[in-house]
Structure formats: structure tokens, C-alpha cells
Design a protein around this motif. Structure first.
Motif: not given
Length: 407
Positions: A197-201, A208-212, A323-325
Motif C-alpha cells: 500500500e502506498v502510504k498517503t496518510e 500525507g507527503v510522498v517524495m518521488v 513526517p515524510l510518509d
């Protein structure tokens, strides 16, 4: 005497009359004749000379006297002048918001496309395992087939040993038994029980913060845009941060993806500070009460030190908000084992939490899923199966293995 004087006077008068007639005739010849009343004069602008043409001597044109020019009436002259409005230029139409395809079962719907490029591995293994006598040469061929598919040396040896044991216990082998056996072993190798699961919460009030992250050319920015579509399709609101400031087209490309699904893109000047843009993106996400902020980072690999400093700074600045999720590493599946070298560098720089495999269709080899997971110790969470906007799918091991070995 009087008669002589009278003759001289008559001669002078005659000479004067003759001179007047001559002068009068000359003047009449020089003046152009006026046009008839029924045919009004139309004055056309002189044609412009072309390159190489001789300049033509201008011709005399009739001119009107002041008496012939009509003047406006007094009432018309004092009327209020009317402003002439310029043409109204319509504003460009806002891009139409697209509704992305639902993500549930997306990989199953794309199974036929995946099977076309991956089926050779499954069919090759089943053909070899179906031989009446499985001697050492046959097992070496099975190993070669797995290595060619980028499964990796350690994973290949592990799979071959398990297959040897189970085939020996099984004895007589029907095609259906072999398929079931191979499916179970490949699922074990891929890791059916991993959390994908892509953590987006974030669990907080912040988005939620997602860094690519990933090397330029792997489809990193495109993947970020497609991931925004995946999240929007699942009912999430998204803000995009264009922190790849070293590639001129990256911000424009990301903004185009965002506009298609109604996601705002935060960007800065070319060559600007990526950490500052990432900070502003999270700040904007908080202000808009967005669910997720996606940050696209630069993919330079000139030196590990420079990459570490840059990504480390982005991570520290983002964590000032919360936090960076999730940190997703984008890899090009067609690079095979060469892509693992890139993966190792990024894994040393930042804490990778998930992998996105792009270009898994075409000439890709399905075994890269196994080898990259074993190398990094993190699961493949998303796979790209084409160039379409909705060709990014959550990775489902069962659907992937079924496409791998065929029906």
C-alpha cells in the motif's frame, strides 16, 4: 498718313488675336478632359514595385478643389464622438477535468498487455518442467531461463532448489500440477504477503507527503503525474510540488498532468532551490486541506555526495511541516540488472519505502520485480504498463504471476 496709321493698328490687332488663339489651344491640350458625370473617378493606390522592377514615373492624377470637397453639416460636427471598441479576445478555455479510471483491479484489466511481453518466461519454464526426464542439463536450462528474465542469481538458485524438491516428491507431473507448483513458488519468490500500500496518510492534521526519486529518463515526472491520477481516482485531493528545477521541461510537464485532474502544481524558477519548492508545496497542501502532496525531485547522478546533500535537504525541510510518509524510487524495468546499480545509490542516500517499475511491458523482463525487491528489501508497489495516462497500476502479485505463466 492717316491711312498708314490705321493699317498699322489693324495689323497689330490681327497679330494679337492670332497669338491668343495659339496660346489658348496650347493650354487646352495640357489640361485633361473631365470625366463624364455617369462614370465616377476611382482612384486606386499605386502598386508596390517588386524586386528587380524599374521604378515607374508617377502619373498626374486629378485633384479636387476645396469647393468640390463636401464639408460636414453643423449638427453632425457637434455630435458626441462614438468610441470604437476593439475586438474582444476570448480567454483561453480552462482545461477539462478528466475522471481517471478506477484503480481497483486495474492490473487485472491490463493483464493481457502484461502477458504479451512476459509469457515467454512462464511458457519456457512450463515446457522445461514438462519433460519426461529432468536431468542436469534441463535444470541448467531452467536456471538460464530465470537468469535471462532478470530474476537474479541468488533468487534463481533458491527457486531451482525448491522446484527440484517439489518435482521429486510429486513424481508424475500433469500440466495443471506443474502450473500450480510453478505459480506457488513464484508467488513465494515475489512475496505475496508484503505490504504494498502506498502510504498517503500522515495520521496528523497535515497532508500525507510522498517524495518521488529516481534517475532522469526512467519516467519519474510522468510517474508522479500518473500517481496523482491514481490518488484522484481513489477520491483524494492532491497538490504537486515541482522540485526538479534542473530540467527545464519537468515543471511544465508536471503542471500539465496536474491540470488534467484538477491538481494544483507549486513550482519555482528554473534552477531554483528544490527544498524551497518542496517546503512551499507542503505549505500549500496544508492551506488547501489537501489529502496528499506529491514532490517530484531531480534525478541527477553526477556524484553521490551532491545527490545526498540535495535529497537530504529536501527531506529535512519537508519534515518541518510533518513526517515524510513515503519515498518511492522509480526504476526503468527495461534496464534490468543495470537498474539495480542506480537503486543501490538512491537506497544509500534516502530511506526508500517502495518501488515503482515503469515500462514493464514491451521488452521488459518480469524477473526484475524479484531481484529489485531482494536487493533493496522493499516491495514493488506500483508498475507502469504503457504510455497511457491510466497505465500505472498498484502491483498485485497474483495478477502479475498469472500473466507471467499464462493460462
Amino acid at each position: 498718313m492717316d491711312i498708314v496709321i490705321l493699317a498699322v493698328v489693324i495689323a497689330l490687332v490681327a497679330i494679337g488675336a492670332i497669338s491668343g488663339l495659339v496660346v489658348g489651344s496650347r493650354k487646352k491640350k495640357q489640361l485633361p478632359s473631365p470625366p463624364p458625370p455617369s462614370a465616377p473617378t476611382i482612384t486606386a493606390p499605386p502598386a508596390e514595385p517588386h524586386v528587380g522592377d524599374e521604378a515607374e514615373t508617377p502619373r498626374d492624377e486629378p485633384r479636387r478643389t476645396i469647393e468640390e470637397v463636401g464639408l460636414p453639416e453643423a449638427e453632425q460636427a457637434v455630435e458626441t464622438p462614438v468610441a470604437v471598441e476593439g475586438p474582444v479576445i476570448a480567454e483561453p478555455a480552462a482545461p477539462e477535468i478528466e475522471i481517471p479510471e478506477p484503480t481497483a483491479g486495474r492490473l487485472v484489466r491490463l493483464r493481457a498487455r502484461l502477458a504479451r511481453s512476459q509469457n515467454s518466461l512462464g511458457k519456457g519454464l512450463l515446457t522445461l518442467l514438462s519433460r519426461e526426464h529432468l536431468d542436469e542439463d534441463t535444470w541448467e536450462e531452467i536456471e538460464d531461463t530465470l537468469l535471462t528474465a532478470d530474476v537474479g542469481v541468488a533468487s534463481t538458485q533458491e527457486l531451482v532448489e525448491r522446484l527440484r524438491e517439489r518435482v521429486k516428491v510429486l513424481g508424475t507431473r500433469t500440466p495443471e500440477q506443474l502450473r500450480t507448483l510453478l505459480r506457488e513458488e513464484l508467488l513465494t519468490l515475489v512475496g505475496a504477503d508484503l505490504d504494498r500500500e502506498v502510504k498517503t496518510e500522515s495520521g496528523l492534521e497535515t497532508p500525507g507527503v510522498v517524495m518521488v526519486v529516481g534517475v532522469n529518463g526512467t519516467g519519474k515526472t510522468t510517474t508522479t503525474g500518473k500517481l496523482a491520477r491514481v490518488l484522484v481516482a481513489d477520491g483524494r485531493s492532491v497538490v504537486l510540488g515541482a522540485a526538479d528545477t534542473f530540467r527545464a521541461a519537468a515543471a511544465d510537464q508536471l503542471q500539465t498532468w496536474g491540470e488534467r485532474v484538477g491538481a494544483r502544481t507549486v513550482r519555482g524558477p528554473e534552477g531554483g532551490d528544490p527544498a524551497s519548492i518542496a517546503f512551499d508545496a507542503v505549505k500549500e497542501g496544508i492551506a488547501e486541506s489537501a489529502d496528499v502532496v506529491l514532490i517530484d525531485t531531480a534525478g541527477r547522478l553526477h556524484t553521490k555526495t551532491g545527490l545526498m546533500d540535495e535529497l537530504g535537504k529536501v527531506k529535512r525541510v519537508v519534515e518541518k511541516h510533518g513526517p515524510l510518509d513515503e519515498v518511492l524510487l522509480v526504476l526503468d524495468a527495461t534496464t534490468g540488472q543495470n537498474g539495480l546499480v542506480q537503486a543501490r545509490v538512491f537506497a544509500e542516500v534516502v530511506d526508500i519505502t517502495g518501488i515503482v517499475l515503469t515500462k514493464l511491458d514491451g521488452t521488459a523482463k518480469g524477473g526484475i520485480v524479484v531481484s529489485v525487491q531482494r536487493e533493496l528489501g522493499v516491495p514493488v508497489k506500483l508498475v507502469g504498463l504503457g504510455e497511457g495516462p491510466d497505465d500505472l497500476a498498484p502491483f498485485e502479485p497474483e495478477a502479475f504471476i498469472d500473466a507471467l505463466i499464462g493460462d
